[in-house]
Design an enzyme around this catalytic site. Structure first.
Site, PDB file in Angstrom:
ATOM      1  CG  ASN A 133      -1.753   1.379   1.693  1.00 23.04           C
ATOM      2  OD1 ASN A 133      -1.662   2.198   0.621  1.00 23.04           O
ATOM      3  ND2 ASN A 133      -2.224   1.509   2.818  1.00 23.04           N
ATOM      4  CE  LYS A 149       0.297   3.468   4.916  1.00 20.75           C
ATOM      5  NZ  LYS A 149       0.328   3.352   6.370  1.00 20.75           N
ATOM      6  CG  HIS A 176      -5.353   2.090   5.356  1.00 23.44           C
ATOM      7  ND1 HIS A 176      -4.705   2.889   6.253  1.00 23.44           N
ATOM      8  CD2 HIS A 176      -4.431   1.178   5.425  1.00 23.44           C
ATOM      9  CE1 HIS A 176      -3.660   2.706   6.406  1.00 23.44           C
ATOM     10  NE2 HIS A 176      -3.417   1.587   5.929  1.00 23.44           N
ATOM     11  CD  GLU A 207      -2.338   5.885   6.883  1.00 18.70           C
ATOM     12  OE1 GLU A 207      -2.512   5.508   5.574  1.00 18.70           O
ATOM     13  OE2 GLU A 207      -1.466   5.310   7.443  1.00 18.70           O
ATOM     14  CD  GLU A 210      -2.925  -2.442   7.492  1.00 24.63           C
ATOM     15  OE1 GLU A 210      -2.116  -2.916   6.951  1.00 24.63           O
ATOM     16  OE2 GLU A 210      -4.020  -1.334   7.234  1.00 24.63           O
ATOM     17  N   GLY A 266       3.247   1.957  10.891  1.00 30.42           N
ATOM     18  CA  GLY A 266       4.038   3.162  10.590  1.00 30.42           C
ATOM     19  C   GLY A 266       4.873   3.540  11.915  1.00 30.42           C
ATOM     20  CB  SER A 280       5.691  -2.479  11.760  1.00 26.37           C
ATOM     21  OG  SER A 280       5.445  -0.750  12.109  1.00 26.37           O
TER      22      SER A 280
HETATM   23  P1  PGA Z   1       3.067  -0.010   7.515  1.00 24.79           P
HETATM   24  O1  PGA Z   1       1.781   0.269   7.084  1.00 24.79           O
HETATM   25  O2  PGA Z   1       3.631  -1.111   7.126  1.00 24.79           O
HETATM   26  O3  PGA Z   1       4.204   1.168   7.096  1.00 24.79           O
HETATM   27  O4  PGA Z   1       3.137  -0.036   9.143  1.00 24.79           O
HETATM   28  C1  PGA Z   1       0.748  -0.591   6.882  1.00 24.79           C
HETATM   29  C2  PGA Z   1      -0.383  -0.077   6.330  1.00 24.79           C
HETATM   30  O5  PGA Z   1      -0.799   1.114   6.598  1.00 24.79           O
HETATM   31  O6  PGA Z   1      -1.220  -0.796   5.501  1.00 24.79           O
END
Ligand code: PGA
Length: 262
Positions: free
Chosen positions: A9, A11, A106, A108, A178, A184, A224
């Site tokens: 992803n 983003k 997601h 976010e 998640e 992140g 992560s």
């Molecule tokens: P990350 O993000 O691997 O940077 O933790 C995962 C995601 O938001 O799908």
């Protein structure tokens, strides 16, 4: 047998120019990874990259002549198919350029743009009605975990987000677990914690639908994910793939995750 879905992803990273560079690099690396290619060709591994809308067409063009499939998907859709929604992208538009996959919900989108389970349910219905496959994301905040509400939160996100989705429509949906505190942050859920929640997700789906639907369901873990935790996470019974943010942005790191997923 469920396949391994290795989904990146991006983003809000990489416009069309960078996207083309990315795929050139990834394809060059994968040329030497016969085992990865063989696994993809046999349908055991699915390479999926969810990219910004503006980079979809360039990404599709970059992978279209490969001898193995690379899925290019969208990161979000609007619940409506057209109309006065300035700045939004609809499922119909995606279909027009042969995009068949989208992420919905997601963290976010849930937490920065305040999309509720009810909002996401509308999007899931729209996507399914338009023939798109959906990666539906769920996951708890740190405060939910510390107050032992993880399963309650995830259950509610599934019940409300997938409300009125029929048995057969579940074939086109996978669920990504998640934990928000792991996205992140460099903090990965332990494989045991991730397995525990992914197993619960399968049980929730079995309760709402049937054992058969739940056995077929792909449950992904995200938060992560790195090359060095890939094997351990994927060795868990109920984890059928990974949703990867930061580590999917570098073709060599994403390729390393693909290799470690075999
Ligand atoms: P990350 O993000 O691997 O940077 O933790 C995962 C995601 O938001 O799908």
């Amino acid at each position: 047998m469920r396949k391994n879905i290795i989904a990146g992803n991006w983003k809000m990273n990489y416009g069309p120019v960078k996207a083309v560079e990315y795929f050139e690099e990834l394809i060059a690396i994968l040329k030497n990874e016969n085992d990865v290619i063989a696994s993809v060709k046999e349908g055991k591994t699915s390479i999926e990259l969810y990219v910004p809308s503006i980079s979809l067409q360039a990404s599709i063009n970059a992978v279209k002549n490969l001898e193995y499939p690379v899925k290019i998907g969208a990161e979000n859709i609007n619940a409506e198919l057209s109309g006065a929604y300035t700045g939004e992208i609809s499922a119909t538009m995606l279909k027009e350029i042969s995009v068949n996959d989208t992420i919905i919900g997601h963290s976010e989108r849930r937490h920065i743009y305040n999309e509720s389970n009810a909002d996401l349910n509308k999007k899931v219905h729209t996507a399914i009605n338009e023939g798109l496959n959906v990666v539906y994301c769920v996951g708890e905040l740190l405060e939910d975990r510390t107050s032992e509400k993880t399963i309650d939160v995830v259950k509610e996100q599934i019940i409300e987000g997938l409300k009125d989705i029929k048995d057969e429509e579940m074939d086109n949906i996978c669920i990504a677990y998640e934990p928000v505190w792991a996205i992140g942050t460099g903090k990965t859920a332990s494989s045991k914690d991730a397995q525990e929640v992914c197993c619960e997700i399968r049980k929730i789906i079995a309760d709402i639908y049937s054992e058969e639907v739940s056995e077929k369901l792909h449950v992904l873990y995200g938060g992560s994910v790195k090359p060095n935790n890939t094997k351990e996470l994927l060795s868990q019974n109920d984890i059928d793939g990974l949703l990867i943010g930061g580590a999917s942005l570098k073709p060599d790191v994403y390729a390393e995750i693909l290799k470690n997923s075999l």
